[in-house]
Scaffold this active site. Structure first.
Site, PDB file in Angstrom:
ATOM      1  N   HIS A  17       0.839  -1.205   0.000  1.00 44.62           N
ATOM      2  CA  HIS A  17       0.000   0.000   0.000  1.00 44.62           C
ATOM      3  C   HIS A  17       0.872   1.252   0.000  1.00 44.62           C
ATOM      4  O   HIS A  17       0.596   2.221  -0.707  1.00 44.62           O
ATOM      5  CB  HIS A  17      -0.895   0.036   1.247  1.00 44.62           C
ATOM      6  N   LYS A  41     -16.249  -8.043   5.758  1.00 46.71           N
ATOM      7  CA  LYS A  41     -14.967  -8.759   5.845  1.00 46.71           C
ATOM      8  C   LYS A  41     -14.526  -9.057   7.275  1.00 46.71           C
ATOM      9  O   LYS A  41     -13.628  -9.853   7.482  1.00 46.71           O
ATOM     10  CB  LYS A  41     -13.874  -7.953   5.141  1.00 46.71           C
ATOM     11  N   ARG A  90      -1.829  -6.167  -8.321  1.00 45.90           N
ATOM     12  CA  ARG A  90      -0.648  -6.980  -8.017  1.00 45.90           C
ATOM     13  C   ARG A  90      -0.394  -8.035  -9.072  1.00 45.90           C
ATOM     14  O   ARG A  90       0.716  -8.317  -9.445  1.00 45.90           O
ATOM     15  CB  ARG A  90      -0.828  -7.667  -6.652  1.00 45.90           C
ATOM     16  N   SER A 128      -2.625  -8.202   3.084  1.00 47.34           N
ATOM     17  CA  SER A 128      -2.825  -7.951   4.519  1.00 47.34           C
ATOM     18  C   SER A 128      -3.083  -9.261   5.258  1.00 47.34           C
ATOM     19  O   SER A 128      -2.636  -9.431   6.392  1.00 47.34           O
ATOM     20  CB  SER A 128      -4.001  -6.998   4.724  1.00 47.34           C
TER      21      SER A 128
END
Ligand code: COA
Length: 161
Positions: A17, A41, A90, A128
């Site tokens: 990030h 989430k 990514r 993460s």
């Protein structure tokens, strides 16, 4: 004034990030990092922790603000007068979800553009959830999360077991 929103869960913020943030601060007059409250989430870190970690990693940037949001991203972007939404890509696997999201956001807020930046390949494997997993079991997170929060984050994750 060019204003962008860089949204995400940031559960927690990673070097991937930061790589995006460091690049967009020079591209936009104002960068609003939008932290999703995220009821679906179920984040590990509280909203205040996630906001706090990001703020500790971005103190030198005068044009960056860090704010929570709930509901639709486009409503948040509109409220911030942002005409740009930034997302990091990514790998090819990110594309389908990002394509759907950008298309939906375009439908809901036609004036806004989604801008994709390729995440530095050094971080293309990073997420993460991997940070949470490695940290929980005491693995070293150096080079994966920003140095400013590394010791606190490692301690906090070890205590989350
Ligand atoms: N480097 C490394 N990893 C990165 C990264 C980067 N540059 N950018 C994202 N990631 C990782 C994150 O760590 C995260 O990992 P995890 O899944 O293991 O937790 C993953 O990519 C996706 O995270 P993030 O970018 O935070 O996206 P998200 O899916 O959590 O949230 C929102 C995306 C907030 C933009 C989206 O859910 C949203 O807009 N929600 C609001 C509701 C809405 O408007 N919906 C309609 C839109 S269709």
């Amino acid at each position: 004034m060019r204003i962008c929103v860089y949204p995400g869960s940031f559960d927690p913020i990673t070097c991937g990030h930061m790589d995006i943030i460091e690049r967009i601060v020079d591209m936009f007059d104002r960068v609003v990092i939008g932290v999703l409250q995220n009821r679906e989430k179920q984040p590990l870190f509280s909203l205040d922790e996630r906001l706090g970690y990001i703020r500790r990693c971005t103190p030198g940037y005068e044009n960056v603000e860090v704010e929570a949001f709930d509901g639709l991203l486009v409503d948040f972007a509109r409220a911030k007068n942002a005409l740009y939404i930034v997302r990091g890509l990514r790998a090819v696997s990110d594309f389908e979800f990002e394509f759907q999201m950008a298309s939906m956001n375009k439908k809901l807020y036609p004036e806004a553009e989604t801008i994709f930046l390729m995440t530095n390949t050094k971080y293309s494997f990073l997420s993460s959830s991997m940070v949470r997993e490695v940290g929980r079991w005491g693995g070293c997170l150096r080079g994966l999360v920003p140095g400013e929060i590394l010791p606190d984050l490692m301690k906090r994750l070890k205590n989350s077991l």
